[in-house]
Design an enzyme around this catalytic site. Structure first.
Site, PDB file in Angstrom:
ATOM      1  N   HIS A 151       7.522   0.488  -2.575  1.00 34.19           N
ATOM      2  CA  HIS A 151       6.420   0.613  -3.542  1.00 34.19           C
ATOM      3  C   HIS A 151       6.023   2.076  -3.701  1.00 34.19           C
ATOM      4  O   HIS A 151       5.873   2.586  -4.815  1.00 34.19           O
ATOM      5  CB  HIS A 151       5.233  -0.229  -3.056  1.00 34.19           C
ATOM      6  CG  HIS A 151       3.914   0.085  -3.701  1.00 34.19           C
ATOM      7  ND1 HIS A 151       3.158   1.199  -3.385  1.00 34.19           N
ATOM      8  CD2 HIS A 151       3.197  -0.587  -4.633  1.00 34.19           C
ATOM      9  CE1 HIS A 151       2.046   1.201  -4.094  1.00 34.19           C
ATOM     10  NE2 HIS A 151       2.039   0.128  -4.861  1.00 34.19           N
ATOM     11  N   ASN A 152       5.855   2.777  -2.581  1.00 38.13           N
ATOM     12  CA  ASN A 152       5.436   4.177  -2.653  1.00 38.13           C
ATOM     13  C   ASN A 152       6.538   5.068  -3.193  1.00 38.13           C
ATOM     14  O   ASN A 152       6.259   6.060  -3.870  1.00 38.13           O
ATOM     15  CB  ASN A 152       4.978   4.656  -1.277  1.00 38.13           C
ATOM     16  CG  ASN A 152       3.596   4.137  -0.929  1.00 38.13           C
ATOM     17  OD1 ASN A 152       3.161   3.105  -1.416  1.00 38.13           O
ATOM     18  ND2 ASN A 152       2.895   4.850  -0.068  1.00 38.13           N
ATOM     19  N   GLU A 197       6.324   4.647  -6.801  1.00 37.46           N
ATOM     20  CA  GLU A 197       5.131   5.398  -7.216  1.00 37.46           C
ATOM     21  C   GLU A 197       5.457   6.884  -7.399  1.00 37.46           C
ATOM     22  O   GLU A 197       5.017   7.504  -8.373  1.00 37.46           O
ATOM     23  CB  GLU A 197       4.059   5.203  -6.153  1.00 37.46           C
ATOM     24  CG  GLU A 197       2.788   5.987  -6.325  1.00 37.46           C
ATOM     25  CD  GLU A 197       1.917   5.846  -5.089  1.00 37.46           C
ATOM     26  OE1 GLU A 197       1.696   6.863  -4.403  1.00 37.46           O
ATOM     27  OE2 GLU A 197       1.473   4.722  -4.789  1.00 37.46           O
ATOM     28  N   SER A 203      -2.042  -1.627  -0.582  1.00 35.40           N
ATOM     29  CA  SER A 203      -2.121  -0.767  -1.753  1.00 35.40           C
ATOM     30  C   SER A 203      -3.389  -1.086  -2.530  1.00 35.40           C
ATOM     31  O   SER A 203      -3.827  -2.220  -2.587  1.00 35.40           O
ATOM     32  CB  SER A 203      -0.895  -0.962  -2.647  1.00 35.40           C
ATOM     33  OG  SER A 203      -0.940  -0.094  -3.765  1.00 35.40           O
ATOM     34  N   LYS A 225       6.211  -2.044   1.130  1.00 32.15           N
ATOM     35  CA  LYS A 225       5.240  -0.995   0.783  1.00 32.15           C
ATOM     36  C   LYS A 225       5.912   0.375   0.721  1.00 32.15           C
ATOM     37  O   LYS A 225       5.554   1.214  -0.110  1.00 32.15           O
ATOM     38  CB  LYS A 225       4.108  -0.980   1.811  1.00 32.15           C
ATOM     39  CG  LYS A 225       3.058   0.121   1.590  1.00 32.15           C
ATOM     40  CD  LYS A 225       2.425   0.046   0.200  1.00 32.15           C
ATOM     41  CE  LYS A 225       1.104   0.797   0.096  1.00 32.15           C
ATOM     42  NZ  LYS A 225       1.119   2.173   0.528  1.00 32.15           N
TER      43      LYS A 225
END
Length: 303
Positions: free
Chosen positions: A177-178, A181, A124, A174
């Site tokens: 995480h996205n 987001e 990221s 990840k």
């Protein structure tokens, strides 16, 4: 340390340049010529053919870093047309793209049978990674971690990297995480949609300047939102928002684990609905599209 980079998109290019800047020898492959020419300007040696690159990998263990679309990773690793036939026991493969974590677990098992060590790295930082460092979420074998840790350290800003667990852990973290987001961006964009719709005639750049310091919602995304209002043509932008997979994977994982992920699911639905022309005029959709451009260099469509 010598590192081979495969894939010179926006992220791969920055990774190659940052490693090169920090005194690692970088050999880079890309199918199209223009990215190779761009990276070569920074002193990175580039290749149009995979065998030519591999022939110059003389340092043991050989380290191959993939920055490729998740849909072609299997083809690249396991068919005779790409890297597959050039891999041998003792090699280390790092997948720094956005692959589905269960695919990474499977790939690690398949490569392990051949004596090849696999790390999955959630990466990221977007187009700011070269300058500021990337956040790196890594899964893979403990035994080989000391070999590759120096690579992750120089790619990071210093402390925002780490081996999180067995193969798949990096891409799992990840993925989530996205998903987060998705929800954060949608909440910011909807909030600004409400601000704009009021009859106060607000200067949204001024509002954002106030939000940036001392407020509970201050964040890098808010900083980028100010960039939008100061430098972007919001009204001239179509609110088309790509959904590249990670948000949907997070929603599916939440359902698999029995976790309520309604905010991320709603944000995903908004992205899916943005393909409809009637939704492309939504102010909030324009903001999300432009936020993606700000941090990731993603293209936007203009009216």
């Amino acid at each position: 340390m010598t590192v081979a980079i495969f894939g010179l998109g926006k992220m791969g290019t920055q990774i190659a340049k940052r490693l090169n800047k920090n005194n690692h020898q970088v050999l880079a492959w890309n199918r199209s010529e223009e990215p190779r020419q761009e990276v070569a300007k920074s002193g990175v040696k580039t290749f149009a053919e995979i065998p030519s690159l591999v022939s110059e990998m003389n340092e043991e263990p050989r380290i191959f870093w993939l920055m490729l679309p998740h849909k072609i990773v299997d083809e690249f690793l396991f068919t005779d047309d790409h890297l597959g036939p050039h891999l041998r026991s003792g090699d280390i493969v790092i997948d720094g793209g956005n692959s589905f974590y269960k695919d990474s677990m499977r790939r690690a098992d398949e490569l392990k049978k051949k004596g090849i060590h696999f790390f999955d790295s959630g990466t990221s930082g977007g187009v700011w990674g070269f300058e500021n460092g990337f956040a790196l979420m890594v899964g893979g074998p403990n035994e080989q971690w000391p070999i590759v840790e120096p690579i992750f350290k120089v790619l990071s800003s210093g402390n925002n990297y780490g081996l999180l667990g067995k193969s798949g852990a990096g891409h799992f973290v990840k993925m989530v995480h996205n998903g987060i987001e998705y929800g954060m961006m949608e909440a910011i964009a909807e909030g600004y949609g409400v601000l704009k719709a009021s009859d106060f005639g607000l200067d949204l750049a001024q509002v954002t300047k106030i939000y940036q310091e001392g407020s509970v919602v201050r964040s890098w995304l808010i900083d980028l939102t100010r960039n939008i209002f100061e430098h972007e043509d919001v009204e001239g932008t179509k609110g088309i928002i790509e959904a590249t997979g990670e948000g949907e994977w997070t929603v599916n994982a939440g359902k698999e684990f029995g976790v309520d992920v309604r905010v991320i699911e709603d944000a995903l639905k908004v992205r899916q609905e943005s393909s409809d022309p009637k939704n492309q005029q939504k102010f909030s959709n324009k903001i999300v599209a432009l936020l993606r451009k700000q941090f990731g260099g993603h293209g936007v469509e203009k009216k």
